[in-house]
Design a protein around this motif. Structure first.
Motif, PDB file in Angstrom:
ATOM      1  N   ALA A   1      87.189 -62.196  62.253  1.00  0.00           N
ATOM      2  CA  ALA A   1      87.991 -61.740  61.111  1.00  0.00           C
ATOM      3  C   ALA A   1      87.450 -60.402  60.615  1.00  0.00           C
ATOM      4  O   ALA A   1      86.244 -60.245  60.429  1.00  0.00           O
ATOM      5  CB  ALA A   1      87.953 -62.767  59.996  1.00  0.00           C
ATOM      6  N   GLU A   2      88.339 -59.443  60.430  1.00  0.00           N
ATOM      7  CA  GLU A   2      87.986 -58.103  59.950  1.00  0.00           C
ATOM      8  C   GLU A   2      88.541 -57.921  58.535  1.00  0.00           C
ATOM      9  O   GLU A   2      89.762 -57.863  58.354  1.00  0.00           O
ATOM     10  CB  GLU A   2      88.611 -57.039  60.861  1.00  0.00           C
ATOM     11  CG  GLU A   2      88.058 -56.994  62.252  1.00  0.00           C
ATOM     12  CD  GLU A   2      86.881 -56.043  62.363  1.00  0.00           C
ATOM     13  OE1 GLU A   2      86.704 -55.188  61.478  1.00  0.00           O
ATOM     14  OE2 GLU A   2      86.148 -56.180  63.352  1.00  0.00           O
ATOM     15  N   PRO A   3      87.686 -57.810  57.527  1.00  0.00           N
ATOM     16  CA  PRO A   3      88.169 -57.623  56.153  1.00  0.00           C
ATOM     17  C   PRO A   3      89.069 -56.390  56.001  1.00  0.00           C
ATOM     18  O   PRO A   3      89.997 -56.407  55.203  1.00  0.00           O
ATOM     19  CB  PRO A   3      86.886 -57.477  55.337  1.00  0.00           C
ATOM     20  CG  PRO A   3      85.830 -58.136  56.157  1.00  0.00           C
ATOM     21  CD  PRO A   3      86.225 -57.915  57.591  1.00  0.00           C
ATOM     22  N   GLY A   4      88.816 -55.329  56.756  1.00  0.00           N
ATOM     23  CA  GLY A   4      89.639 -54.119  56.671  1.00  0.00           C
ATOM     24  C   GLY A   4      91.064 -54.331  57.132  1.00  0.00           C
ATOM     25  O   GLY A   4      91.935 -53.497  56.891  1.00  0.00           O
ATOM     26  N   LEU A   5      91.324 -55.459  57.793  1.00  0.00           N
ATOM     27  CA  LEU A   5      92.668 -55.776  58.272  1.00  0.00           C
ATOM     28  C   LEU A   5      93.369 -56.803  57.391  1.00  0.00           C
ATOM     29  O   LEU A   5      94.405 -57.343  57.771  1.00  0.00           O
ATOM     30  CB  LEU A   5      92.605 -56.292  59.719  1.00  0.00           C
ATOM     31  CG  LEU A   5      92.135 -55.281  60.749  1.00  0.00           C
ATOM     32  CD1 LEU A   5      91.998 -55.936  62.119  1.00  0.00           C
ATOM     33  CD2 LEU A   5      93.082 -54.096  60.814  1.00  0.00           C
ATOM     34  N   SER A   6      92.816 -57.071  56.221  1.00  0.00           N
ATOM     35  CA  SER A   6      93.475 -57.990  55.287  1.00  0.00           C
ATOM     36  C   SER A   6      94.861 -57.463  54.958  1.00  0.00           C
ATOM     37  O   SER A   6      95.094 -56.254  54.947  1.00  0.00           O
ATOM     38  CB  SER A   6      92.672 -58.093  53.982  1.00  0.00           C
ATOM     39  OG  SER A   6      91.427 -58.662  54.216  1.00  0.00           O
ATOM     40  N   GLY A   7      95.764 -58.383  54.663  1.00  0.00           N
ATOM     41  CA  GLY A   7      97.118 -57.985  54.285  1.00  0.00           C
ATOM     42  C   GLY A   7      97.134 -57.278  52.938  1.00  0.00           C
ATOM     43  O   GLY A   7      96.141 -57.251  52.203  1.00  0.00           O
ATOM     44  N   LEU A   8      98.259 -56.708  52.622  1.00  0.00           N
ATOM     45  CA  LEU A   8      98.475 -56.013  51.358  1.00  0.00           C
ATOM     46  C   LEU A   8      98.313 -57.000  50.198  1.00  0.00           C
ATOM     47  O   LEU A   8      98.972 -58.030  50.151  1.00  0.00           O
ATOM     48  CB  LEU A   8      99.888 -55.418  51.363  1.00  0.00           C
ATOM     49  CG  LEU A   8     100.368 -54.634  50.171  1.00  0.00           C
ATOM     50  CD1 LEU A   8      99.486 -53.420  49.924  1.00  0.00           C
ATOM     51  CD2 LEU A   8     101.803 -54.185  50.398  1.00  0.00           C
ATOM     52  N   ASP A   9      97.422 -56.707  49.282  1.00  0.00           N
ATOM     53  CA  ASP A   9      97.148 -57.583  48.147  1.00  0.00           C
ATOM     54  C   ASP A   9      98.311 -57.510  47.163  1.00  0.00           C
ATOM     55  O   ASP A   9      98.529 -56.478  46.527  1.00  0.00           O
ATOM     56  CB  ASP A   9      95.838 -57.167  47.478  1.00  0.00           C
ATOM     57  CG  ASP A   9      95.478 -58.002  46.262  1.00  0.00           C
ATOM     58  OD1 ASP A   9      96.235 -58.928  45.902  1.00  0.00           O
ATOM     59  OD2 ASP A   9      94.422 -57.721  45.668  1.00  0.00           O
ATOM     60  N   ALA A  10      99.062 -58.612  47.042  1.00  0.00           N
ATOM     61  CA  ALA A  10     100.232 -58.659  46.169  1.00  0.00           C
ATOM     62  C   ALA A  10      99.882 -59.091  44.746  1.00  0.00           C
ATOM     63  O   ALA A  10     100.774 -59.358  43.944  1.00  0.00           O
ATOM     64  CB  ALA A  10     101.283 -59.589  46.761  1.00  0.00           C
ATOM     65  N   GLY A  11      98.607 -59.157  44.439  1.00  0.00           N
ATOM     66  CA  GLY A  11      98.192 -59.463  43.068  1.00  0.00           C
ATOM     67  C   GLY A  11      98.808 -60.743  42.535  1.00  0.00           C
ATOM     68  O   GLY A  11      98.823 -61.764  43.210  1.00  0.00           O
ATOM     69  N   ARG A  12      99.349 -60.681  41.321  1.00  0.00           N
ATOM     70  CA  ARG A  12      99.895 -61.880  40.682  1.00  0.00           C
ATOM     71  C   ARG A  12     101.185 -62.372  41.341  1.00  0.00           C
ATOM     72  O   ARG A  12     101.670 -63.460  41.016  1.00  0.00           O
ATOM     73  CB  ARG A  12     100.103 -61.638  39.188  1.00  0.00           C
ATOM     74  CG  ARG A  12     101.215 -60.676  38.852  1.00  0.00           C
ATOM     75  CD  ARG A  12     101.417 -60.564  37.322  1.00  0.00           C
ATOM     76  NE  ARG A  12     102.415 -59.584  37.016  1.00  0.00           N
ATOM     77  CZ  ARG A  12     102.185 -58.274  36.916  1.00  0.00           C
ATOM     78  NH1 ARG A  12     100.965 -57.812  37.069  1.00  0.00           N
ATOM     79  NH2 ARG A  12     103.169 -57.437  36.645  1.00  0.00           N
ATOM     80  N   TRP A  13     101.748 -61.607  42.275  1.00  0.00           N
ATOM     81  CA  TRP A  13     102.961 -62.044  42.975  1.00  0.00           C
ATOM     82  C   TRP A  13     102.658 -62.970  44.148  1.00  0.00           C
ATOM     83  O   TRP A  13     103.562 -63.552  44.725  1.00  0.00           O
ATOM     84  CB  TRP A  13     103.753 -60.845  43.464  1.00  0.00           C
ATOM     85  CG  TRP A  13     104.306 -59.979  42.365  1.00  0.00           C
ATOM     86  CD1 TRP A  13     104.385 -60.273  41.033  1.00  0.00           C
ATOM     87  CD2 TRP A  13     104.857 -58.681  42.515  1.00  0.00           C
ATOM     88  NE1 TRP A  13     104.956 -59.216  40.345  1.00  0.00           N
ATOM     89  CE2 TRP A  13     105.256 -58.224  41.234  1.00  0.00           C
ATOM     90  CE3 TRP A  13     105.057 -57.846  43.602  1.00  0.00           C
ATOM     91  CZ2 TRP A  13     105.842 -56.988  41.024  1.00  0.00           C
ATOM     92  CZ3 TRP A  13     105.648 -56.608  43.401  1.00  0.00           C
ATOM     93  CH2 TRP A  13     106.032 -56.190  42.113  1.00  0.00           C
ATOM     94  N   ARG A  14     101.402 -63.100  44.509  1.00  0.00           N
ATOM     95  CA  ARG A  14     101.038 -63.943  45.645  1.00  0.00           C
ATOM     96  C   ARG A  14     101.620 -65.351  45.459  1.00  0.00           C
ATOM     97  O   ARG A  14     101.523 -65.940  44.382  1.00  0.00           O
ATOM     98  CB  ARG A  14      99.522 -64.024  45.776  1.00  0.00           C
ATOM     99  CG  ARG A  14      99.114 -64.855  46.973  1.00  0.00           C
ATOM    100  CD  ARG A  14      97.622 -65.022  47.053  1.00  0.00           C
ATOM    101  NE  ARG A  14      97.337 -66.073  48.009  1.00  0.00           N
ATOM    102  CZ  ARG A  14      96.562 -65.942  49.049  1.00  0.00           C
ATOM    103  NH1 ARG A  14      95.934 -64.826  49.270  1.00  0.00           N
ATOM    104  NH2 ARG A  14      96.378 -66.946  49.874  1.00  0.00           N
ATOM    105  N   GLY A  15     102.238 -65.859  46.519  1.00  0.00           N
ATOM    106  CA  GLY A  15     102.822 -67.194  46.501  1.00  0.00           C
ATOM    107  C   GLY A  15     104.222 -67.264  45.926  1.00  0.00           C
ATOM    108  O   GLY A  15     104.864 -68.300  45.989  1.00  0.00           O
TER     109      GLY A  15
END
Length: 190
Positions: A63-77
């Motif tokens: 797992a590469e942290p630099g490849l994490s998806g776009l952080d959608a903040g409070r919209w997650r889920g």
């Protein structure tokens, strides 16, 4: 020195089917996930769906942290429909302005910079890297390879289990569409 990076979008999940910002759910039907891939260093986004897709493909991916998806903040889920109903102006602002982050997460601009940094660092190595990554990571790599503006980010469609390849190195990337990696290797789902 030439580097090849093959980006594989994750298999379908219930969240993707519902147009829901990633909520960490598992892929559907892992046994049906099959691509013919060449050998190479394997990495993945740290999300559940990318790690499970890599495993289903038989990859021992780190797992590469630099490849994490776009952080959608409070919209997650939440689904796009829910966000559109609750915060229509904020959603439009986020989708039209790459520097906006009304959800308290990450802007498209910041996200693209993070993915570009990963790609340019990876490009200093030779050989092939197979990366099972979120669709937005593929979008960011395509924009960088083509020198396209961040405003084009949402105009790149990345279906599940598709393969996109870039070759080159820091500062010069070529985008290869169609067959991935050479004879006997394809991006088709079996």
């Amino acid at each position: 020195m030439t580097c090849r990076v093959i980006l594989i979008a994750p298999a379908i999940t219930p969240s993707l089917r519902r147009a829901r910002f990633d909520d960490g759910d598992s892929i559907e039907n892992p046994a049906a996930v099959a691509l013919s891939l060449p050998a190479g260093r394997a990495v993945s986004s740290p999300s559940v769906r990318c790690r499970e897709t890599a495993t289903a493909l038989g990859l021992d991916a780190s797992a590469e942290p630099g490849l994490s998806g776009l952080d959608a903040g409070r919209w997650r889920g939440r689904t796009l429909e829910e966000v559109s109903a609750a915060e229509p102006e904020a959603l439009v602002h986020w989708l039209s302005d790459p520097g906006a982050a009304p959800h308290g997460g990450e802007s498209v601009r910041g996200f693209c910079a993070r993915v570009t940094e990963w790609l340019e660092t990876t490009g200093r190595t030779t050989g092939r890297t197979i990366a099972v990554v979120e669709p937005e990571v593929v979008r960011a790599v395509v924009l960088h390879a083509l020198g396209a503006p961040e405003t084009a980010f949402w105009r790149v469609d990345v279906p599940p289990l598709t393969a996109t390849e870039v070759t080159g190195g820091p500062g010069r990337w070529n985008l290869r569409l169609g067959q991935v990696g050479g004879p006997g290797v394809s991006g088709e789902v079996r």
